[in-house]
Design a protein around this motif. Structure first.
Motif, PDB file in Angstrom:
ATOM      1  N   GLU A  64      -3.628  -8.477  11.839  1.00 32.87           N
ATOM      2  CA  GLU A  64      -2.731  -9.373  12.564  1.00 32.87           C
ATOM      3  C   GLU A  64      -3.384  -9.670  13.906  1.00 32.87           C
ATOM      4  O   GLU A  64      -3.666  -8.762  14.683  1.00 32.87           O
ATOM      5  N   ASN A  66      -3.421 -11.859  17.485  1.00 34.34           N
ATOM      6  CA  ASN A  66      -2.828 -12.704  18.514  1.00 34.34           C
ATOM      7  C   ASN A  66      -3.814 -12.804  19.663  1.00 34.34           C
ATOM      8  O   ASN A  66      -4.836 -12.126  19.681  1.00 34.34           O
ATOM      9  N   ARG A  86      -8.239 -20.130  15.929  1.00 41.41           N
ATOM     10  CA  ARG A  86      -6.932 -20.476  15.348  1.00 41.41           C
ATOM     11  C   ARG A  86      -7.066 -20.719  13.847  1.00 41.41           C
ATOM     12  O   ARG A  86      -6.218 -20.298  13.056  1.00 41.41           O
ATOM     13  N   LEU A 115      -5.766 -16.708  14.186  1.00 46.17           N
ATOM     14  CA  LEU A 115      -5.235 -16.235  15.458  1.00 46.17           C
ATOM     15  C   LEU A 115      -4.085 -17.111  15.932  1.00 46.17           C
ATOM     16  O   LEU A 115      -4.158 -18.344  15.875  1.00 46.17           O
ATOM     17  N   THR A 116      -3.007 -16.471  16.393  1.00 42.14           N
ATOM     18  CA  THR A 116      -1.914 -17.179  17.057  1.00 42.14           C
ATOM     19  C   THR A 116      -2.215 -17.196  18.543  1.00 42.14           C
ATOM     20  O   THR A 116      -2.221 -16.157  19.201  1.00 42.14           O
ATOM     21  N   SER A 117      -2.533 -18.402  19.070  1.00 40.58           N
ATOM     22  CA  SER A 117      -2.987 -18.504  20.458  1.00 40.58           C
ATOM     23  C   SER A 117      -1.814 -18.714  21.405  1.00 40.58           C
ATOM     24  O   SER A 117      -0.944 -19.552  21.174  1.00 40.58           O
ATOM     25  N   THR A 144       3.039  -7.431  22.410  1.00 40.96           N
ATOM     26  CA  THR A 144       2.564  -7.278  21.030  1.00 40.96           C
ATOM     27  C   THR A 144       2.071  -5.869  20.727  1.00 40.96           C
ATOM     28  O   THR A 144       1.923  -5.517  19.551  1.00 40.96           O
TER      29      THR A 144
END
Length: 423
Positions: free
Chosen positions: A36, A38, A46, A50-52, A88
């Motif tokens: 996971e 981030n 991305r 990846l969650t930017s 996170t």
């Protein structure tokens, strides 16, 4: 294993985005997809999943003047990123290059999350300037992934764990894959009629005498602003001579519009080629194909110097910065070269022009000599081989080594939740 590995990755510029995307891919392979991610990254990270938190371009600054102008925004992004790390609760924070931002982030994140494991990918160039930074990194990062073979000794000497993983730029593609990529570049990357004066792939050839001249003005808006007039001046000077040159301007995705505006009034046969497709491995192969077909290159100093050397493309290197940055670098630098090739071989084998010396009047004659002399091009290629050998050319997958180093570090540092193992 009780859940996916949670990582927080932060990159601030195009080269870091590419490294980060490759690292994510390799970590997924080695963990069976249990990952996971981030953080902050560009289009390649991305695309890798990846969650930017915000656009990577918010961190892409060049020189002290740009930093001062954008300081309020950078400080806000620094605070937001540290808060996101705390929110996170990753197994590790992996900062990628951009040490001025990322090492400050590491300090803030560790204050918020005591015991947070922090890996920094791409060792800061403490051997080039501000050598005291190595000691100041003690307690800030736990583990460094070094691209150059002499760097681990420096950081281990001050008590920081550091592994040499190798530089992705020195990887040479499979010969068959390279030939296919060259054909694809001719057929698809060069789109007839899209840019000034370029038609049907003219000038793209593997013939050393007929290949294009590649121009690489930089991957950040600040670089384009400062280096753009130099590139234009070089093109205009050579265009007035006897050379019939195809200029191939390679543009990083974040600045492609700026580059197109830059070349709009240039004379001669000019094409802009966007350097990113979103897949860093495809992009690396395509760039290698372009560089291997080029007769020569003029590049803003950076990672691309090694990429050109790996592809055997003779070059001239330039770099300009604001007056304040230039003054600081002159005062604090411990070396007299910005080119890794020259540093590795220990001599000024590749022409480079820095700061006030980087002008059309100095660069154009050096580039012309390369265009006119096959002996000059051959001599540079011999230097490239020497530098690549010193870099450990032959490493099959430097980013794979980086992924293994990250997993080994996490396994041997007592991960909070569970042991992290490669699949």
């Amino acid at each position: 294993m009780t859940g996916p590995i949670r990582l927080f990755l932060v990159a601030g510029e195009t080269s870091g985005d590419r490294l980060g995307a490759l690292l994510i891919h390799r970590l997924r392979e080695r963990t069976g997809g249990g990952l996971e991610v981030n953080g902050v990254g560009g289009p390649m990270m991305r695309a890798a999943g990846l969650t930017s938190l915000f656009p990577m371009e918010d961190l892409s600054v060049m020189g002290l003047t740009d930093v001062l102008v954008r300081l309020p925004s950078l400080l806000r992004r620094l605070r937001e990123t540290a808060e996101a790390v705390e929110r996170t609760m990753p197994h590790a924070l992996i900062t990628i290059d951009s040490p001025d931002f990322n090492l400050r982030l590491a300090i803030r994140a560790r204050r918020r999350v005591p015991g947070l494991r922090i890996v920094h990918y791409v060792a800061p160039t403490v051997w080039a300037w501000r050598p005291g930074r190595a000691r100041r990194m003690v307690g800030v990062v736990d583990h460094i992934l070094a691209l150059l073979p002499f760097e681990p000794a420096i950081f281990r000497g001050v008590g920081i764990r550091c592994d040499f993983v190798g530089h992705p730029a020195i990887q040479r593609p499979d010969a068959a894959a390279l030939r296919e990529a060259q054909e694809d570049v001719r057929a698809r990357w060069v789109r007839p009629g899209e840019d000034v004066g370029f038609r049907n792939g003219a000038g793209l050839t593997s013939d050393d005498e007929c290949g294009p001249v590649v121009l690489l003005p930089g991957s950040r808006a600040g670089e384009i602003r400062r280096m753009g007039p130099v590139f234009e001046g070089v093109v205009r000077r050579i265009a007035t001579g006897t050379h019939q040159v195809t200029w191939l301007v390679l543009a990083a995705a974040p600045v492609v519009d700026e580059v197109r505006n830059l070349v709009r009034e240039w004379p001669g046969n000019v094409v802009v080629m966007e350097a990113e497709t979103g897949d860093p491995e495809v992009d690396a192969l395509k760039k290698h194909a372009v560089f291997s077909m080029a007769k020569a290159a003029f590049a803003t100093s950076g990672t691309v110097v090694l990429e050109l050397a790996s592809a055997g493309c003779p070059m001239v290197i330039g770099y300009r910065a604001g007056w304040l940055t230039s003054a600081m670098v002159r005062r604090m630098a411990t070396i007299d070269s910005a080119s890794l090739v020259n540093l590795l071989v220990g001599r000024q084998a590749i022409p480079e022009f820095l700061f006030d010396d980087c002008t059309p009047e100095t660069v154009a004659p050096a580039l012309t000599r390369i265009l006119e002399s096959a002996d000059e091009r051959t001599a540079q290629r011999a230097v490239f081989k020497e530098a690549m050998d010193l870099m450990g050319a032959g490493c099959v997958d430097p980013v794979g080594k980086a992924a293994e180093s990250v997993l080994d570090f996490l396994n041997n540092s007592g991960c909070r939740d569970h042991e992290i193992v490669a699949a």
